[in-house]
Design an enzyme around this catalytic site. Structure first.
Site, short mmCIF file in Angstrom:
data_model
loop_
_atom_site.label_atom_id
_atom_site.label_comp_id
_atom_site.label_asym_id
_atom_site.label_seq_id
_atom_site.Cartn_x
_atom_site.Cartn_y
_atom_site.Cartn_z
N ILE A 85 0.84 -1.20 0.00
CA ILE A 85 0.00 0.00 0.00
C ILE A 85 0.87 1.25 0.00
CG2 ILE A 85 -1.86 1.22 1.17
CD1 ILE A 85 -2.43 -1.39 2.66
N CYS A 86 0.52 2.20 -0.87
CA CYS A 86 1.26 3.46 -0.89
C CYS A 86 0.49 4.46 -0.03
CB CYS A 86 1.38 3.97 -2.32
SG CYS A 86 2.03 5.62 -2.44
N LEU A 87 0.89 4.54 1.21
CA LEU A 87 0.16 5.42 2.14
C LEU A 87 1.19 6.05 3.06
CD1 LEU A 87 -2.59 6.33 3.21
CD2 LEU A 87 -2.65 4.30 4.61
#
Lengths: 157, 326
Positions: free
Chosen positions: A93-95
């Site tokens: 996840i790109c968070l």
């Protein structure tokens, strides 16, 4: 280490107490087994008003040994997740709040799940990990987006 | 990078902005359910705060001293974990001989030192000179003034800053940054506030005030003293270039041994363990640093068997990374 134990107790309490903020979001959030609190799995409901509405989405959470100084590692697993900020192959996840730079030790797993819910509601095609979906979103093709997500959830490969 | 913290976002995840801190706009409903004991709980470890309270300034959020300092040694900035307001000072209370005193730690100063140390470890020393050399020169010209000084018991240079630390028990003075760098060097960054001699807590004492006038009679050193700027980089730069190249040389020599050991793991594998490149560099870095400290910054081949020691340390590191020997 005792921090995650405390957090576990807190989460149990919140989920049993049917806290309204989480009833619509969390189906399950628990360690894989009670003797190892470093490995968790979670199931969340797809938020309404998104193509994920009506689906259950699985996550795995790995707690690093120096938690909460280091952020937890969260992935969409075991099922593939079609989302423009999620790597389709690995579930990564790109968070920002899950990175070393932006994480804060005052946050816990409930905050993390809340942030992921928000990411599902507001995808950010400007920093994509799934370029195909990002392109569809950039063109504003809502129907194609919904169709594609449903295709994957209903057994697409 | 997907950002949920930027200001154009709803403020759900930005947590408390309120300076009074405790009750604030957390995620809706989460507050009541999850922060029952919020008043006395350290947000980092979730334990109750009974003693060793540390307060961040200016936002007034409270933590355990150890928790927040652990976070500061790790974090990339000085933002408060709760409200993300940049912190300037850390206020701590402690008891000394029946008195309750507050000390204020200048976080920015300590933070700069931390960055410097990390850079010193990551970069080769010549680069460091290049980077900090000019700063040093500027300060040198502007900060010459006449001062009567006492010596720092670690680096031997004058204690003349406002942030110097003093141990009442041993009558010794330290630069704050010397204590910090030493604590970092021995791998225990949290305990920097202990006196080197008696392990008591040091207090902040202006070495130039009248607090200990007798010291000045005994230890007047120079009339014209050069005050070094308040960071260890400048002190490092002030070491001679020969010394720096010697240190660099020691590092290279030690790394040769560690690399030798790791290469076997990387290329052919040892006892069923084959490591990847990332672990190679990671372990190389940790073990080399450890050996470097262990050998007291000298290459002492006659005293230390570097190959055996490297093998042992690599073994430990690999086990830590989760490799299992067959």
């Amino acid at each position: 280490m005792s921090r995650i134990v405390k957090e576990y107790k807190k989460i149990k309490k919140v989920l049993e107490g049917h806290g309204e903020a989480f009833e619509n979001l969390i189906v399950q959030l628990a360690p894989v087994n009670e003797y190892d609190l470093l490995s968790w799995k979670a199931t969340i409901r797809g938020p309404s008003d998104t193509p994920y509405n009506g689906f259950s989405i699985g996550l795995t959470i790995k707690i690093p040994s120096d938690y909460p100084i280091s952020p937890p590692m969260v992935k969409f697993e075991p099922y593939k997740m079609p989302h423009c900020n999620v790597n389709f192959q690995t579930g990564e996840i790109c968070l920002d709040i899950l990175t070393r730079q932006h994480w804060s030790p005052a946050w816990d797993l409930l905050h993390v799940l809340k942030a992921i819910e928000q990411l599902l509601q507001e995808p950010v095609p400007e920093s994509p990990l799934n370029v195909d979906i990002a392109n569809i979103l950039k063109e504003g093709d809502r129907t194609a987006y919904t169709g594609l997500v449903r295709y994957y959830f209903c057994g697409g490969t | 990078m997907t950002s949920l913290i930027r200001s154009d976002r709803p403020k759900e995840l930005r947590l408390c902005r309120n300076t009074q801190a405790k009750k604030a706009d957390l995620v809706d409903g989460m507050l009541d359910a999850t922060m029952v004991d919020e008043l006395a709980v350290c947000p980092i470890c979730l334990d109750e705060i009974t003693d060793s309270i540390a307060t961040l300034k200016p936002c007034n959020h409270q933590f355990h001293k150890d928790c927040i300092r652990k976070w500061h040694t790790y974090a990339d900035d000085l933002k408060c974990p709760i409200c993300r307001i940049e912190s300037k000072h850390l206020e701590m209370g402690y008891k000394l001989g029946g008195y309750h005193k507050n000390i204020k730690i200048n976080l920015e100063k300590g933070f700069n030192i931390k960055i410097t140390i990390e850079q010193a470890e990551d970069h080769s020393l010549p680069e460091l000179i290049e980077q900090f050399g000019s700063i040093h020169l500027n300060n040198q010209s502007s900060l010459i003034r006449d001062a009567r000084c006492v010596f720092c018991d670690i680096c031997g240079q004058e204690c003349s800053g406002r942030d110097d630390q003093y141990c009442e028990q041993c009558d010794s003075h330290y630069h704050e940054e010397c204590l910090r760098s030493l604590a970092c060097e021995v791998g225990d960054r949290e305990s920097w506030q202990q006196c080197i001699g008696c392990r008591n807590l040091v207090i902040k004492g202006n070495t130039r005030t009248d607090a200990h006038p007798h010291l000045f009679d005994q230890r007047i050193v120079r009339e014209q003293a050069l005050e070094y700027p308040g960071n260890s980089a400048a002190r490092m730069v002030s070491a001679s270039e020969e010394e720096l190249s010697r240190l660099l040389n020691v590092k290279t020599m030690i790394q040769t041994h560690v690399r030798g050991v790791l290469n076997e793991y990387y290329q052919s594998g040892v006892d069923g363990i084959k490591i990847n490149k990332r672990h190679f560099t990671e372990v190389n870095k940790t073990v080399s640093r450890r050996l470097y400290r262990l050998s007291k910054y000298r290459y002492q081949e006659d005293l230390i068997n570097y190959d055996t020691e490297a093998k042992r340390q690599v073994h430990i590191e690999l086990c830590r990374l989760g490799y299992v020997y067959i």
